[in-house]
Design an enzyme around this catalytic site. Sequence first.
Site, PDB file in Angstrom:
ATOM      1  NE  ARG A  23       5.939  -3.887   6.249  1.00 39.18           N
ATOM      2  CZ  ARG A  23       4.615  -3.776   6.170  1.00 39.18           C
ATOM      3  NH1 ARG A  23       3.914  -3.402   7.213  1.00 39.18           N
ATOM      4  NH2 ARG A  23       3.981  -4.055   5.048  1.00 39.18           N
TER       5      ARG A  23
ATOM      6  CG  ASP B 269       2.135 -12.562  -1.907  1.00 40.43           C
ATOM      7  OD1 ASP B 269       2.804 -12.653  -0.868  1.00 40.43           O
ATOM      8  OD2 ASP B 269       2.137 -11.548  -2.629  1.00 40.43           O
TER       9      ASP B 269
END
Length: 319
Positions: A93, A153
């Site tokens: 990442r 989300d």
Amino acid sequence: MTHVFKKPTRVAIVGAGNVGATFAYSLLLSGLASEIVLIDANHAKAEGEAMDLNHAMPLGRPARIWAGDYEDTAGAIITVITAGSAQRPGETRLDLVQRNTEIFKQIIPKIVENNPNGILLIATNPVDILTYVAFKISGFRRNHVIGSGTVLDTARFRYLLSQHFDVDPRSVHAHIIGEHGDSEVPVWSLANIAGMRLPQYCAVNELGCSDAILQSIFEQTRDAAYDIIKRKGATYYGIASGLTRICEAIIRDQGTVLSVSSYIDEPYYGIEDVCLSLPTIVDLDGVERIIRLDLNDEEIVGLQKSAGVLKNIISQLKI
């Protein structure tokens, strides 16, 4: 009679991939922008998307749509950045973040040069880190740099709760805060339907509301992108709708509460100097105010851990 000529409402989109193109289409359908300019390193791709969008225009809302360059960000009320690189096999990442940071080092100064007074809306992942990067590189006021954050989300969370409780998702009031990612935090303590906290709503309406059920709903929310990518390769309808909703709050000066990501400059449960998502009032000037939630102890710890994850990555970046 005096004629007052208003400037057209221009929205610039940097990145004409799945997210950028779908957002442009959503924006066209909304009628919010009278001018939409697509900017991409692959100019031919931006041209193709603009042509396709123009052909839809006579069947919907009129707007001027074209493939342009950074000079065309001049006068845009909002410049939305969806450009960036996807994670490669075997890549960490942090590798991805650094690569997208290098891309932002090329993009952001060009936008600032041409549009020093506009609002930056960041959608590129990891969105919280890149919102921080954009804020630092641009030198803009903190309220003019916004990440899409956990808007999607939160929408997923409300949808999944609505499915369980069999109500309209718009009647469910609940937020996901913190990182747009694995460390995000559900605010169960304040979640409600019709002003009733979920345990109370479940008891009165004789519905299942066990910790296991609620945990499963949160896990489906958190892991939704992985599940969609596994099936179709990418997510773009949800985030495109989220970006359009943020633009609506700005363009129409609505003062809407949205869980966007922005720079925390005053301690929030001990958190500062990081970008993450909290319920935020969004209006014509961008971030009007971050709302201070009355979180329970577990949620405070979760939010602090989420901030710690982000700050650890930021500390390793070369901005």
